[in-house]
Write an enzyme that holds these catalytic residues in place. Structure first.
Site, PDB file in Angstrom:
ATOM      1  N   GLU A 227     -31.751  56.747  58.928  1.00  0.00           N
ATOM      2  CA  GLU A 227     -33.059  56.134  58.105  1.00  0.00           C
ATOM      3  C   GLU A 227     -32.852  54.634  58.251  1.00  0.00           C
ATOM      4  OE1 GLU A 227     -34.992  55.885  53.729  1.00  0.00           O
ATOM      5  OE2 GLU A 227     -32.596  56.320  54.232  1.00  0.00           O
ATOM      6  N   ASP A 316     -38.779  62.743  49.556  1.00  0.00           N
ATOM      7  CA  ASP A 316     -37.888  61.684  49.148  1.00  0.00           C
ATOM      8  C   ASP A 316     -37.944  61.318  47.706  1.00  0.00           C
ATOM      9  OD1 ASP A 316     -35.622  60.196  49.649  1.00  0.00           O
ATOM     10  OD2 ASP A 316     -36.807  58.872  50.858  1.00  0.00           O
TER      11      ASP A 316
END
Length: 387
Positions: A227, A316
């Site tokens: 990420e 998320d």
């Protein structure tokens, strides 16, 4: 390098102009969520009420609407580290059994109302001990909340199943302890393990003892990787630690080259991820906030979909990103002109990748997901044939 004949300009597989979903059908479509943080999805009004009940005095705003705006603006900074700072306040009000129960129940309700039929929600038990709870009490309170939320959702006509992923913080030193906790509560609402937190300076290899333990116990785990940090994070998560899935994994795009003529070449790591069907827990809106992608149009999910990676769509942190599964799909439909077939593809990918037994995954696909999309497609065709 592995060449691929698919051009980034080629149509998405399964493109069917007769099945482009509108917002209402997106909301009603059955969805599967693999990457959602419990402490990232609280209702703003709940935060305000819990702060008052528990004596938490550090909220930046005490009116729900203004607090919701504060979370969104603070998270929308382009920095993962700044993004993670917002969790101080959600975790701060989640330090009692009652608060954990309420947050978990509301999480299940909110997801079910959005059409999610299966979800794996993660949280870090070690972050909820300031009020005197034990790790076991935290896990049991959250599980009871999820079950209550499932019951409330069913009473409202929504079907959902929620499993928990116990998360260890990668900057701390309790990963093995949390892994053992996840193993003790497997089949009791906990379906796997995760590590989370800032990637830079905290490689997953620091927690090899936890991953080796889970592998010996034949247990499932995912790792936040790829990420904020790039290919080395992904490589370590897979080759050193043996992750079943990649939490985000969006930076695998760094190992994919697109030439001016549209031809695509995959590097060795990208080829491995695709060939091994390693699930990518992609979170488009969150990735925009943390700077992992500059826009929806430039998000790697479009190319990864065309190249048939095991891509999945996730939220998320619903509060910080001001999002939901329906919103994520709305953005993708608008950007990439995805159809119900594409949505079904992402959803089946996610269900195939869930940490529950194979027969249960198969039943969800054949009895819930495929019939749900078939009904939506038939409804669309009937409406348009009558026009």
């Amino acid at each position: 390098m592995v060449s691929d004949s698919l051009s980034p300009a080629s149509p998405a597989p399964g493109r069917n102009q007769s099945a482009v979903p509108d917002a209402e059908r997106i909301r009603r479509s059955p969805k599967v969520l693999l990457h959602d943080h419990l402490d990232g999805g609280l209702r703003p009004a709940t935060i305000v009420e819990l702060a008052r009940e528990t004596g938490y005095e550090d909220l930046p705003e005490t009116e729900a609407g203004r607090l919701e705006t504060w979370f969104r603006e603070s998270a929308d900074s382009g920095s993962l580290e700044r993004y993670l700072e917002t969790f101080t306040h959600t975790v701060g009000v989640m330090q009692t059994r009652e608060a954990l129960f309420r947050v978990a129940a509301e999480c299940a309700e909110d997801l079910a109302a959005d059409g999610v039929v299966y979800a794996e929600v993660r949280y870090a038990p070690e972050q909820h001990l300031r009020g005197g709870l034990t790790l076991e009490e935290v896990v049991e309170a959250v599980d009871e909340g999820f079950r209550e939320g499932e019951r409330r959702a069913a009473a409202d006509g929504h079907r959902i199943r929620v499993g928990a992923l116990l998360t260890a913080m990668r900057h701390a030193a309790r990963a093995l302890e949390i892994a053992e906790l996840a193993n003790r509560y497997r089949d009791l609402g906990v379906v796997g393990f995760d590590i989370a937190g800032a990637e830079a300076g905290h490689p997953p290899t620091r927690h090899l003892d936890a991953f080796e333990y889970l592998k010996r116990e034949n247990n499932h785990f995912t790792i936040h990787a790829g990420e904020a940090f790039g290919l080395p994070s992904i490589w370590q998560a897979l080759q050193w630690c043996g992750a079943d899935r990649l939490g985000h994994g969006v930076r695998i795009i760094d190992d994919i080259q697109v030439a001016d003529d549209g031809s695509v070449k995959l590097g060795r790591l990208a080829s491995y991820v695709r060939d091994k069907r390693i699930p990518l827990e992609l979170c488009p809106s969150s990735n925009l906030q943390t700077g992992a992608a500059p826009s929806y149009a430039e998000h790697p999910i479009g190319l990864l979909r065309r190249l048939h990676f095991r891509a999945t769509v996730n939220t998320d942190n619903r509060l910080m990103s001001g999002t939901s599964m329906s919103n994520e799909f709305e953005q993708l439909v608008r950007t990439f002109h995805y159809t119900l077939d594409d949505m079904q593809w992402f959803t089946v990918n996610a269900m195939k990748s869930a940490f529950i037994p194979f027969d249960e995954r198969l039943a969800m696909i054949n009895e819930v997901i495929k019939p749900g999309y078939a009904a939506l497609k038939s409804e669309w065709l009937f409406r348009n044939s009558a026009v």
